[in-house]
Design a protein around this motif. Structure first.
Motif, mmCIF file in Angstrom:
data_model
loop_
_atom_site.group_PDB
_atom_site.id
_atom_site.type_symbol
_atom_site.label_atom_id
_atom_site.label_comp_id
_atom_site.label_asym_id
_atom_site.label_seq_id
_atom_site.Cartn_x
_atom_site.Cartn_y
_atom_site.Cartn_z
ATOM 1 N N LEU A 101 0.832 -1.201 0.000
ATOM 2 C CA LEU A 101 0.000 0.000 0.000
ATOM 3 C C LEU A 101 0.868 1.252 0.000
ATOM 4 O O LEU A 101 0.535 2.257 -0.634
ATOM 5 C CB LEU A 101 -0.925 -0.015 1.225
ATOM 6 N N TYR A 102 2.005 1.171 0.699
ATOM 7 C CA TYR A 102 2.936 2.299 0.723
ATOM 8 C C TYR A 102 3.493 2.547 -0.685
ATOM 9 O O TYR A 102 3.554 3.681 -1.154
ATOM 10 C CB TYR A 102 4.067 2.003 1.706
ATOM 11 N N THR A 109 0.929 4.084 -2.961
ATOM 12 C CA THR A 109 0.698 5.520 -2.752
ATOM 13 C C THR A 109 1.830 6.358 -3.342
ATOM 14 O O THR A 109 1.688 7.556 -3.524
ATOM 15 C CB THR A 109 0.577 5.867 -1.248
ATOM 16 N N ASN A 110 2.970 5.700 -3.598
ATOM 17 C CA ASN A 110 4.114 6.451 -4.123
ATOM 18 C C ASN A 110 4.298 6.327 -5.625
ATOM 19 O O ASN A 110 5.251 6.882 -6.175
ATOM 20 C CB ASN A 110 5.385 6.011 -3.403
ATOM 21 N N PRO A 135 2.562 7.782 -7.973
ATOM 22 C CA PRO A 135 2.565 9.112 -8.616
ATOM 23 C C PRO A 135 3.929 9.802 -8.522
ATOM 24 O O PRO A 135 4.376 10.424 -9.477
ATOM 25 C CB PRO A 135 1.516 9.896 -7.814
ATOM 26 N N PHE A 136 4.606 9.625 -7.362
ATOM 27 C CA PHE A 136 5.921 10.242 -7.166
ATOM 28 C C PHE A 136 6.938 9.658 -8.149
ATOM 29 O O PHE A 136 7.732 10.385 -8.766
ATOM 30 C CB PHE A 136 6.363 10.005 -5.719
ATOM 31 N N GLU A 166 6.165 10.814 -11.666
ATOM 32 C CA GLU A 166 6.463 12.245 -11.794
ATOM 33 C C GLU A 166 7.975 12.498 -11.915
ATOM 34 O O GLU A 166 8.409 13.392 -12.627
ATOM 35 C CB GLU A 166 5.920 12.929 -10.525
ATOM 36 N N TRP A 218 16.304 2.551 -9.357
ATOM 37 C CA TRP A 218 16.682 1.386 -8.561
ATOM 38 C C TRP A 218 16.957 1.783 -7.111
ATOM 39 O O TRP A 218 16.446 1.176 -6.173
ATOM 40 C CB TRP A 218 17.890 0.701 -9.196
ATOM 41 N N GLN A 247 15.294 2.340 -1.373
ATOM 42 C CA GLN A 247 15.010 3.204 -0.226
ATOM 43 C C GLN A 247 13.548 3.071 0.206
ATOM 44 O O GLN A 247 13.235 3.076 1.391
ATOM 45 C CB GLN A 247 15.326 4.658 -0.595
ATOM 46 N N MET A 248 12.668 2.922 -0.774
ATOM 47 C CA MET A 248 11.245 2.771 -0.441
ATOM 48 C C MET A 248 10.975 1.428 0.224
ATOM 49 O O MET A 248 10.084 1.298 1.056
ATOM 50 C CB MET A 248 10.397 2.919 -1.695
ATOM 51 N N GLY A 289 8.769 3.057 5.263
ATOM 52 C CA GLY A 289 7.418 3.356 4.850
ATOM 53 C C GLY A 289 6.472 2.181 4.946
ATOM 54 O O GLY A 289 6.595 1.198 4.217
ATOM 55 N N ILE A 307 10.670 4.822 8.701
ATOM 56 C CA ILE A 307 10.971 6.134 8.149
ATOM 57 C C ILE A 307 9.680 6.929 8.004
ATOM 58 O O ILE A 307 9.650 8.117 8.228
ATOM 59 C CB ILE A 307 11.733 5.990 6.821
ATOM 60 N N ALA A 308 8.633 6.237 7.687
ATOM 61 C CA ALA A 308 7.337 6.910 7.644
ATOM 62 C C ALA A 308 6.235 5.890 7.834
ATOM 63 O O ALA A 308 5.607 5.463 6.899
ATOM 64 C CB ALA A 308 7.158 7.628 6.323
ATOM 65 N N CYS A 309 6.014 5.474 9.096
ATOM 66 C CA CYS A 309 4.938 4.505 9.325
ATOM 67 C C CYS A 309 3.638 5.289 9.351
ATOM 68 O O CYS A 309 3.054 5.513 10.398
ATOM 69 C CB CYS A 309 5.148 3.693 10.591
ATOM 70 N N VAL A 310 3.249 5.717 8.185
ATOM 71 C CA VAL A 310 2.095 6.597 8.068
ATOM 72 C C VAL A 310 0.813 5.891 8.470
ATOM 73 O O VAL A 310 0.695 4.679 8.342
ATOM 74 C CB VAL A 310 1.955 7.152 6.639
ATOM 75 N N LEU A 327 -3.470 6.341 3.967
ATOM 76 C CA LEU A 327 -2.980 6.712 2.649
ATOM 77 C C LEU A 327 -2.576 8.186 2.598
ATOM 78 O O LEU A 327 -2.454 8.762 1.546
ATOM 79 C CB LEU A 327 -4.076 6.449 1.604
ATOM 80 N N GLN A 343 0.101 9.726 3.024
ATOM 81 C CA GLN A 343 1.389 10.160 2.522
ATOM 82 C C GLN A 343 1.328 10.494 1.038
ATOM 83 O O GLN A 343 0.789 9.746 0.241
ATOM 84 C CB GLN A 343 2.409 9.065 2.742
ATOM 85 N N ALA A 385 3.234 12.120 -2.628
ATOM 86 C CA ALA A 385 4.500 12.121 -3.356
ATOM 87 C C ALA A 385 5.412 13.216 -2.831
ATOM 88 O O ALA A 385 6.610 13.037 -2.684
ATOM 89 C CB ALA A 385 4.214 12.331 -4.830
ATOM 90 N N THR A 403 7.083 12.076 0.360
ATOM 91 C CA THR A 403 8.105 11.066 0.097
ATOM 92 C C THR A 403 9.385 11.732 -0.385
ATOM 93 O O THR A 403 10.474 11.388 0.051
ATOM 94 C CB THR A 403 7.614 10.091 -0.983
ATOM 95 N N LEU A 415 12.948 11.433 1.498
ATOM 96 C CA LEU A 415 14.107 10.856 0.818
ATOM 97 C C LEU A 415 15.256 11.855 0.737
ATOM 98 O O LEU A 415 16.408 11.495 0.919
ATOM 99 C CB LEU A 415 13.719 10.379 -0.594
ATOM 100 N N TYR A 453 18.588 10.705 2.659
ATOM 101 C CA TYR A 453 19.673 10.243 1.778
ATOM 102 C C TYR A 453 20.390 11.419 1.095
ATOM 103 O O TYR A 453 19.891 12.053 0.275
ATOM 104 C CB TYR A 453 19.122 9.265 0.752
#
Lengths: 262, 102
Positions: free
Chosen positions: A63-64, A67-68, A70-71, A74, A82, A87-88, A92, B81-84, B87, B89, B91, B94, B98, B102
């Motif tokens: 699910l995390y 949600t990412n 779109p990021f 983009e 990679w 990192q993801m 999260g 790092i982000a135990c949100v 939904l 969270q 972009a 994130t 990050l 990093y």
């Protein structure tokens, strides 16, 4: 506060460490206390917990990642895809994704080895708030899930956190949610003799946690909470959870009174 | 035939459990714990299936080692790092996280 702990030269994330301590304590209580009330072997409960943990990890992470998307779309030209994916994978988790994944894991186990899904859920649901309560201590150590700026009693100030804002007194969100979850666990423990074999337990948990989460969301200060019509996504999910809990209560109550009248 | 199959599952789980521990010891420093985590999880599932069919010592050893490997790798990995909460969270967030870390 203390995001990483060094044990024998190995660097452990304190959040992960605390979560596993919580799971361990929860598993012991589920296996040795609640299993007595159901016709399921201790071994099966242990395996179901393992499947559930795997489901929690996969569900929360999926699910995390979803949600990412779109990021990633983009920024796919400017990012090292990679590295970003790695990192993801490291950070999260989405709690509600974990909850759904966990129950899905238990469902797969119950279907695979023909064991009552309802009974497994009822056993394990009793310890969910306890594990969640201990997990929030991990959040406090990691510095995530923090509260809004607050200058009253019990305010927490982080000094070297890479997640929470440093040197600003914050509402002790993690501690309050941990205490609330522990109180829910105590309530479930006090009512288990009355409700143990009915879905009222699930209903009670959904109502109590839904209310707690709905109220506490107003005091959170981390991240952008995905506001829709003045309420955060978690608050919308909490409303659904409360309605679901009440309907379970009503449904079970009607079922029991119908049985009695027959 | 069934016994042979469960024996194969037990051996596979044992190997995966050992591998996940080895990966934790030698590769967690360079951020590859997630490989050990995946191997450990597969090891747990295989050992549970083996134990259900034929509860041998090897299946138990596979289960124990896979659990140890999975837990160690997960503890090295899950930093919250982000135990949100849900939904919530985005972009934008994130990207902030990050770039901060990093």
């Amino acid at each position: 506060m203390l995001p990483f702990i060094n044990i024998l030269g190995f660097k452990f994330a304190s959040y992960g460490l605390i979560i596993f301590v919580g799971i361990f304590i929860g598993a012991i209580i589920a296996i040795f206390h609640f299993s007595k009330f159901f016709d399921i072997s201790k071994e099966d409960i242990f395996y179901a917990i393992l499947y559930g943990i795997i489901g929690v990890g996969i569900g929360a992470k999926l699910l995390y990642l979803l949600t990412n998307i779109p990021f990633l779309i983009e920024n796919y030209q400017t990012l090292n895809l990679w590295n970003t994916l790695i990192q993801m994978l490291q950070g999260g988790f989405v709690f509600y994704g974990g909850l759904i994944g966990g129950f899905l894991g238990i469902y797969i186990y119950s279907k695979q080895f023909k064991i009552s899904f309802k009974s497994l859920c009822l056993i394990l649901l009793h310890v969910v708030p306890l594990v969640h309560s201990i997990g929030r201590v991990g959040c406090l150590l990691a510095g995530c899930c923090y509260g809004m700026e607050y200058h009253g009693f019990g305010a927490i100030t982080f000094h070297n956190s890479f997640l929470a804002p440093n040197n600003i007194p914050l509402f002790p969100m993690q501690i309050v949610e941990s205490i609330c979850n522990f109180i829910i666990f105590i309530i479930l423990l006090l009512t288990y003799k009355k409700f143990i074999k009915t879905t009222k337990t699930i209903g009670l948990y959904c109502i109590l946690y839904g209310i707690v989460r709905f109220i506490l969301e107003f005091f959170r200060g981390d991240l952008i909470r995905g506001i829709y019509f003045s309420l955060s996504t978690s608050q919308w999910i909490s409303i659904v959870l409360i309605i679901f809990g009440i309907s379970l209560f009503v449904f079970e109550h009607r079922k029991i009174s119908k049985k009695k009248s027959d | 035939m069934e016994e042979k199959k469960s024996n194969g599952l037990a051996i596979a789980s044992l190997v995966l459990g050992i591998l996940s521990i080895v990966i934790f010891i030698f590769l967690s420093f360079i951020g590859l714990s997630w490989i050990g985590l995946i191997l450990g999880i597969v090891g747990i599932v295989l050992s549970v299936m083996a134990k259900k069919k034929n509860p041998t010592g090897m299946a138990t050893a596979g289960l124990v080692l896979s659990i140890i490997g999975t837990v160690l790798c997960a503890m090295a990995l899950i930093a919250c790092i982000a135990c949100v909460g849900a939904l919530g969270q985005t972009a934008e967030t994130t990207r902030d996280i990050l770039t901060t870390i990093y």
